[in-house]
Design a protein around this motif. Structure first.
Motif, mmCIF file in Angstrom:
data_model
loop_
_atom_site.group_PDB
_atom_site.id
_atom_site.type_symbol
_atom_site.label_atom_id
_atom_site.label_comp_id
_atom_site.label_asym_id
_atom_site.label_seq_id
_atom_site.Cartn_x
_atom_site.Cartn_y
_atom_site.Cartn_z
ATOM 1 N N LEU A 153 48.315 36.664 45.635
ATOM 2 C CA LEU A 153 48.212 36.305 44.223
ATOM 3 C C LEU A 153 46.760 36.192 43.777
ATOM 4 C CD1 LEU A 153 49.399 35.344 41.534
ATOM 5 C CD2 LEU A 153 49.471 33.037 42.496
ATOM 6 N N GLU A 154 45.915 35.542 44.593
ATOM 7 C CA GLU A 154 44.532 35.345 44.166
ATOM 8 C C GLU A 154 43.786 36.670 44.049
ATOM 9 O OE1 GLU A 154 44.705 34.240 48.625
ATOM 10 O OE2 GLU A 154 45.927 33.985 46.819
ATOM 11 N N ASP A 155 44.149 37.659 44.888
ATOM 12 C CA ASP A 155 43.516 38.974 44.799
ATOM 13 C C ASP A 155 43.899 39.661 43.488
ATOM 14 O OD1 ASP A 155 42.263 38.995 47.411
ATOM 15 O OD2 ASP A 155 44.268 39.167 48.219
ATOM 16 N N ARG A 156 45.181 39.593 43.145
ATOM 17 C CA ARG A 156 45.637 40.224 41.905
ATOM 18 C C ARG A 156 44.992 39.553 40.690
ATOM 19 N NH1 ARG A 156 50.625 39.446 44.437
ATOM 20 N NH2 ARG A 156 51.384 38.094 42.772
ATOM 21 N N VAL A 157 44.966 38.240 40.714
ATOM 22 C CA VAL A 157 44.396 37.499 39.590
ATOM 23 C C VAL A 157 42.906 37.818 39.427
ATOM 24 C CG1 VAL A 157 43.793 35.198 38.765
ATOM 25 C CG2 VAL A 157 46.094 35.650 39.626
ATOM 26 N N ALA A 158 42.179 37.863 40.559
ATOM 27 C CA ALA A 158 40.748 38.174 40.484
ATOM 28 C C ALA A 158 40.519 39.548 39.868
ATOM 29 C CB ALA A 158 40.125 38.102 41.877
ATOM 30 N N GLY A 159 41.296 40.548 40.297
ATOM 31 C CA GLY A 159 41.154 41.892 39.749
ATOM 32 C C GLY A 159 41.444 41.946 38.264
ATOM 33 N N LEU A 160 42.521 41.300 37.849
ATOM 34 C CA LEU A 160 42.886 41.313 36.434
ATOM 35 C C LEU A 160 41.862 40.564 35.587
ATOM 36 C CD1 LEU A 160 46.711 40.725 36.877
ATOM 37 C CD2 LEU A 160 45.615 42.848 36.144
ATOM 38 N N PHE B 141 36.362 25.101 35.518
ATOM 39 C CA PHE B 141 36.570 26.131 36.536
ATOM 40 C C PHE B 141 36.444 25.481 37.914
ATOM 41 C CE2 PHE B 141 35.350 28.671 32.908
ATOM 42 C CZ PHE B 141 36.135 29.818 33.032
ATOM 43 N N SER B 142 37.478 25.627 38.727
ATOM 44 C CA SER B 142 37.392 25.137 40.106
ATOM 45 C C SER B 142 36.446 26.027 40.906
ATOM 46 C CB SER B 142 38.773 25.141 40.753
ATOM 47 O OG SER B 142 39.228 26.471 40.935
ATOM 48 N N ARG B 143 35.934 25.505 42.014
ATOM 49 C CA ARG B 143 35.083 26.319 42.886
ATOM 50 C C ARG B 143 35.841 27.550 43.374
ATOM 51 N NH1 ARG B 143 33.681 21.132 43.533
ATOM 52 N NH2 ARG B 143 31.463 20.594 43.666
ATOM 53 N N GLU B 144 37.120 27.370 43.684
ATOM 54 C CA GLU B 144 37.923 28.485 44.195
ATOM 55 C C GLU B 144 38.056 29.596 43.154
ATOM 56 O OE1 GLU B 144 38.558 24.865 46.393
ATOM 57 O OE2 GLU B 144 38.845 25.285 44.254
ATOM 58 N N ARG B 145 38.271 29.197 41.899
ATOM 59 C CA ARG B 145 38.402 30.205 40.850
ATOM 60 C C ARG B 145 37.079 30.922 40.624
ATOM 61 N NH1 ARG B 145 41.869 29.066 35.616
ATOM 62 N NH2 ARG B 145 43.422 29.374 37.245
ATOM 63 N N ILE B 146 35.987 30.183 40.611
ATOM 64 C CA ILE B 146 34.673 30.819 40.442
ATOM 65 C C ILE B 146 34.397 31.780 41.592
ATOM 66 C CG2 ILE B 146 32.186 30.394 40.408
ATOM 67 C CD1 ILE B 146 32.799 27.714 39.005
ATOM 68 N N LEU B 147 34.695 31.354 42.812
ATOM 69 C CA LEU B 147 34.454 32.190 43.979
ATOM 70 C C LEU B 147 35.232 33.492 43.887
ATOM 71 C CD1 LEU B 147 32.877 32.002 46.696
ATOM 72 C CD2 LEU B 147 35.036 31.297 47.750
ATOM 73 N N ALA B 148 36.521 33.403 43.523
ATOM 74 C CA ALA B 148 37.356 34.602 43.435
ATOM 75 C C ALA B 148 36.898 35.517 42.306
ATOM 76 C CB ALA B 148 38.819 34.206 43.237
ATOM 77 N N SER B 149 36.490 34.940 41.182
ATOM 78 C CA SER B 149 36.132 35.746 40.017
ATOM 79 C C SER B 149 34.776 36.411 40.144
ATOM 80 C CB SER B 149 36.138 34.870 38.752
ATOM 81 O OG SER B 149 37.422 34.353 38.506
ATOM 82 N N VAL B 150 33.808 35.719 40.744
ATOM 83 C CA VAL B 150 32.437 36.232 40.790
ATOM 84 C C VAL B 150 32.114 36.915 42.110
ATOM 85 C CG1 VAL B 150 29.997 35.580 40.608
ATOM 86 C CG2 VAL B 150 31.698 34.476 39.143
ATOM 87 N N TRP B 151 32.644 36.387 43.223
ATOM 88 C CA TRP B 151 32.330 36.955 44.539
ATOM 89 C C TRP B 151 33.469 37.781 45.116
ATOM 90 C CZ3 TRP B 151 29.902 32.654 42.835
ATOM 91 C CH2 TRP B 151 28.530 32.559 43.051
ATOM 92 N N GLY B 152 34.691 37.567 44.650
ATOM 93 C CA GLY B 152 35.831 38.269 45.226
ATOM 94 C C GLY B 152 36.411 37.479 46.384
ATOM 95 N N THR B 153 37.587 37.889 46.809
ATOM 96 C CA THR B 153 38.319 37.114 47.809
ATOM 97 C C THR B 153 37.863 37.365 49.238
ATOM 98 O OG1 THR B 153 39.988 38.841 47.816
ATOM 99 C CG2 THR B 153 40.387 36.950 46.381
ATOM 100 N N SER B 154 36.912 38.272 49.441
ATOM 101 C CA SER B 154 36.421 38.515 50.798
ATOM 102 C C SER B 154 35.455 37.414 51.239
ATOM 103 C CB SER B 154 35.724 39.879 50.880
ATOM 104 O OG SER B 154 34.627 39.926 49.992
ATOM 105 N N GLU B 155 34.989 36.611 50.292
ATOM 106 C CA GLU B 155 34.047 35.548 50.621
ATOM 107 C C GLU B 155 34.779 34.395 51.317
ATOM 108 O OE1 GLU B 155 30.186 34.255 50.813
ATOM 109 O OE2 GLU B 155 30.790 36.055 49.734
ATOM 110 N N ASP B 156 34.121 33.790 52.288
ATOM 111 C CA ASP B 156 34.684 32.654 53.015
ATOM 112 C C ASP B 156 34.979 31.516 52.039
ATOM 113 O OD1 ASP B 156 35.299 30.524 54.634
ATOM 114 O OD2 ASP B 156 33.461 30.596 55.829
ATOM 115 N N PRO B 157 36.248 31.077 51.927
ATOM 116 C CA PRO B 157 36.574 30.015 50.961
ATOM 117 C C PRO B 157 35.888 28.689 51.259
ATOM 118 C CG PRO B 157 38.434 30.454 52.423
ATOM 119 C CD PRO B 157 37.430 31.532 52.674
ATOM 120 N N LEU B 158 35.359 28.509 52.489
ATOM 121 C CA LEU B 158 34.686 27.260 52.838
ATOM 122 C C LEU B 158 33.191 27.292 52.549
ATOM 123 C CD1 LEU B 158 36.479 26.474 56.232
ATOM 124 C CD2 LEU B 158 37.035 25.636 53.945
#
Length: 237
Positions: A92-99, A180-197
């Motif tokens: 889901l987070e990958d799809r949301v980031a792309g959209l 904006f949560s850190r997780e949302r910013i990370l997914a939107s600006v860096w993409g989901t390949s970035e380490d969530p920690l």
């Protein structure tokens, strides 16, 4: 229809090229991110000049530059080609980031060829509809982001921001006051390949604050402890 395929897997690319050509479409293919971005830019210029119906079929994981970065770069440049993200990453987070970064549709591998055709045709129809021209600049208080030149300024003073800082600033400025949560910013600006920690979001927020709140300027970026960050204008005096 002119279909741009950006796919590094030769086996998948060959399957797509053969199948789509058999359907009567004109195909162009790039095998890496930088090549795909250059191809999309040139195709967009051509489409604007002659009205060619063009759709971008974009893989997520690419050498040199990822699909999310390509999508973000094209939308920042106001390239309005319809984009179909095609990837094995179906979370889901990958799809949301792309959209959120400007993709129009998302199709997960493996897929049925008939569904791919239907989605491409739907995007082509959508692309023929005249879309409203997006805003060319964002403004919150005296902070301005020129989206055409990707240049930020505060009280008329240019701010020396990196590409990643500009992407972060654009995200926050598009929704003033929104948390904006850190997780949302990370997914939107860096993409989901970035380490969530990773603490990269906090590091870039500090850097961005230092730029836009220099020389005693009033704070615009606010931390909500344990939840995230928001950018909003200070209350009127």
């Amino acid at each position: 229809m002119n279909i741009l395929i950006v796919e590094d897997d030769d086996r998948i690319a060959d399957f797509l090229c053969r199948g789509l050509r058999a359907e009567g479409h004109h195909i162009q293919r790039a095998a890496d991110g930088p090549g795909g971005l250059a191809m999309a830019r040139e195709a967009a210029r051509q489409a604007q000049a002659d009205g060619t119906c063009t759709v971008l079929l974009l893989d997520l994981m690419l050498p040199g530059m990822g699909g999310l970065e390509i999508c973000q770069a094209l939308r920042a440049e106001q390239v309005d080609l319809p984009i179909l993200m095609l990837t094995a990453q179906g979370a889901l987070e990958d799809r949301v980031a792309g959209l959120r970064l400007g993709a129009d549709d998302y199709l997960c591998k493996p897929f049925e060829f008939e569904e791919l055709l239907a989605r491409l045709e739907a995007l082509a129809r959508r692309g023929r509809v005249q879309r409203p021209r997006p805003a060319s600049r964002l403004q919150v208080a005296d902070l301005v982001l020129d989206l055409e030149r990707m240049q930020a300024s505060r009280a008329g003073r240019p701010l020396p921001l990196t590409a990643r800082e500009l992407a972060l600033l654009e995200l926050l400025m598009r929704a003033p006051g929104r948390l904006f949560s850190r997780e949302r910013i990370l997914a939107s600006v860096w993409g989901t390949s970035e380490d969530p920690l990773t603490n990269v979001v906090d590091v870039y927020i500090r850097r961005l604050r230092a730029r836009i709140e220099a020389d005693g300027q009033r704070p615009l970026i606010h931390t909500v402890r344990g939840l995230g960050y928001r950018l909003e204008a200070p209350p009127a005096a």
